[in-house]
Design a protein around this motif. Structure first.
Motif, PDB file in Angstrom:
ATOM      1  N   ASN A 214       3.723  -0.184   1.760  1.00  0.00           N
ATOM      2  CA  ASN A 214       4.091  -1.577   1.988  1.00  0.00           C
ATOM      3  C   ASN A 214       4.334  -2.209   0.611  1.00  0.00           C
ATOM      4  N   THR A 215       5.561  -2.700   0.358  1.00  0.00           N
ATOM      5  CA  THR A 215       5.887  -3.231  -0.972  1.00  0.00           C
ATOM      6  C   THR A 215       5.294  -4.612  -1.222  1.00  0.00           C
ATOM      7  N   GLU A 216       4.884  -5.329  -0.161  1.00  0.00           N
ATOM      8  CA  GLU A 216       4.285  -6.656  -0.357  1.00  0.00           C
ATOM      9  C   GLU A 216       2.837  -6.538  -0.824  1.00  0.00           C
ATOM     10  N   THR A 217       2.070  -5.611  -0.206  1.00  0.00           N
ATOM     11  CA  THR A 217       0.657  -5.447  -0.569  1.00  0.00           C
ATOM     12  C   THR A 217       0.446  -4.297  -1.539  1.00  0.00           C
ATOM     13  N   MET A 218       1.491  -3.462  -1.745  1.00  0.00           N
ATOM     14  CA  MET A 218       1.427  -2.271  -2.598  1.00  0.00           C
ATOM     15  C   MET A 218       0.320  -1.337  -2.138  1.00  0.00           C
ATOM     16  N   GLU A 219       0.215  -1.122  -0.810  1.00  0.00           N
ATOM     17  CA  GLU A 219      -0.803  -0.258  -0.214  1.00  0.00           C
ATOM     18  C   GLU A 219      -0.158   0.778   0.693  1.00  0.00           C
TER      19      GLU A 219
ATOM     20  N   LYS B 210       0.155   4.045  -8.666  1.00  0.00           N
ATOM     21  CA  LYS B 210      -1.043   4.611  -8.054  1.00  0.00           C
ATOM     22  C   LYS B 210      -1.414   3.794  -6.826  1.00  0.00           C
ATOM     23  N   VAL B 211      -1.684   4.482  -5.717  1.00  0.00           N
ATOM     24  CA  VAL B 211      -2.136   3.830  -4.485  1.00  0.00           C
ATOM     25  C   VAL B 211      -3.324   4.610  -3.942  1.00  0.00           C
ATOM     26  N   MET B 212      -4.092   3.952  -3.072  1.00  0.00           N
ATOM     27  CA  MET B 212      -5.210   4.610  -2.402  1.00  0.00           C
ATOM     28  C   MET B 212      -4.714   5.130  -1.058  1.00  0.00           C
ATOM     29  N   VAL B 213      -5.016   6.414  -0.765  1.00  0.00           N
ATOM     30  CA  VAL B 213      -4.576   7.036   0.490  1.00  0.00           C
ATOM     31  C   VAL B 213      -5.779   7.607   1.227  1.00  0.00           C
ATOM     32  N   PRO B 214      -5.646   7.802   2.556  1.00  0.00           N
ATOM     33  CA  PRO B 214      -6.743   8.432   3.315  1.00  0.00           C
ATOM     34  C   PRO B 214      -6.973   9.864   2.847  1.00  0.00           C
ATOM     35  N   PRO B 215      -8.169  10.407   3.088  1.00  0.00           N
ATOM     36  CA  PRO B 215      -8.496  11.747   2.575  1.00  0.00           C
ATOM     37  C   PRO B 215      -7.660  12.886   3.168  1.00  0.00           C
ATOM     38  N   PHE B 216      -7.029  12.693   4.337  1.00  0.00           N
ATOM     39  CA  PHE B 216      -6.247  13.773   4.951  1.00  0.00           C
ATOM     40  C   PHE B 216      -4.836  13.901   4.380  1.00  0.00           C
ATOM     41  N   ILE B 217      -4.429  13.007   3.483  1.00  0.00           N
ATOM     42  CA  ILE B 217      -3.107  13.065   2.865  1.00  0.00           C
ATOM     43  C   ILE B 217      -3.168  13.999   1.658  1.00  0.00           C
TER      44      ILE B 217
ATOM     45  N   PRO C 212      -7.546   8.134  -4.695  1.00  0.00           N
ATOM     46  CA  PRO C 212      -6.361   7.725  -5.452  1.00  0.00           C
ATOM     47  C   PRO C 212      -5.258   8.785  -5.374  1.00  0.00           C
ATOM     48  N   ALA C 213      -4.012   8.315  -5.378  1.00  0.00           N
ATOM     49  CA  ALA C 213      -2.854   9.220  -5.385  1.00  0.00           C
ATOM     50  C   ALA C 213      -1.789   8.632  -6.293  1.00  0.00           C
TER      51      ALA C 213
END
Length: 187
Positions: free
Chosen positions: A177-182, A161-168, A153-154
């Motif tokens: 992406n504003t349509e999927t909020m991802e 709040k969005v989910m991001v890859p571990p390297f971020i 989570p970030a």
């Protein structure tokens, strides 16, 4: 305005029906064993958001409305209203903030969005598909953890709040992406 038959209605069409402007959300063509075929159409009112299910036979004629799309620049928010300006004419319009729903935090100062008009009345607003945001808070980067297909989570600078890859890591700029909020990619 062009009139179309009831069986020509497609999702996304805007119709003038019962004195209001309605967008066709879902269309099912039904051919019962007895009687004539019809289109079962789920409509959403563009002015107040109410929904309506209506049957249109192929002989029924409905008015199809074309909406004009214009780019508008976001200026500020005041008393639950978003204020936009036309970049060419410098005219200002106001739209309710709840029109954008959960995507409202992605609206940034000076952002250009697409507003749909019927005659001179603004009915709908669409954000750009991708928006750049800054990560305010996330877990630290762990070396060697990039192989696993896991997300963490970030918290973004706009409070979402969005989910991001571990390297971020923290303070990095990412594209959402504003349509999927991802998370979409690094900026």
């Amino acid at each position: 305005m062009p009139k179309i038959n009831g069986n020509e209605i497609r999702p996304g069409n805007v119709l003038e029906h019962n004195g209001g402007l309605w967008a066709a959300v879902k269309v099912d063509h039904v051919k019962p064993g007895k009687g004539g075929a019809f289109a079962q159409v789920e409509l959403r009112n563009l002015r107040n958001g109410s929904k309506l299910n209506e049957r249109f036979r192929s002989a029924d004629k409905v008015e199809r409305v074309r909406l004009e799309q214009k780019d508008q620049q976001f200026l500020y928010e005041s008393d639950g209203m978003l204020v936009f300006m036309d970049a060419e004419t410098y005219e200002q319009i106001e739209l309710p903030a709840d029109l954008l729903g959960e995507r409202r935090p992605f609206l940034q100062d000076g952002m250009t969005i697409l507003v749909e008009f019927y005659e001179s009345e603004a009915l709908n607003a669409t954000l750009p598909q991708k928006v750049t945001c800054k990560i305010v808070e996330t877990e630290p980067v762990v070396k060697g953890q990039t192989a696993a297909n896991s997300f963490k989570p970030a918290l973004l600078d706009n409070g979402v709040k969005v989910m991001v890859p571990p390297f971020i890591g923290q303070d990095e700029m990412i594209v959402v992406n504003t349509e999927t909020m991802e998370y979409s990619e690094r900026a």
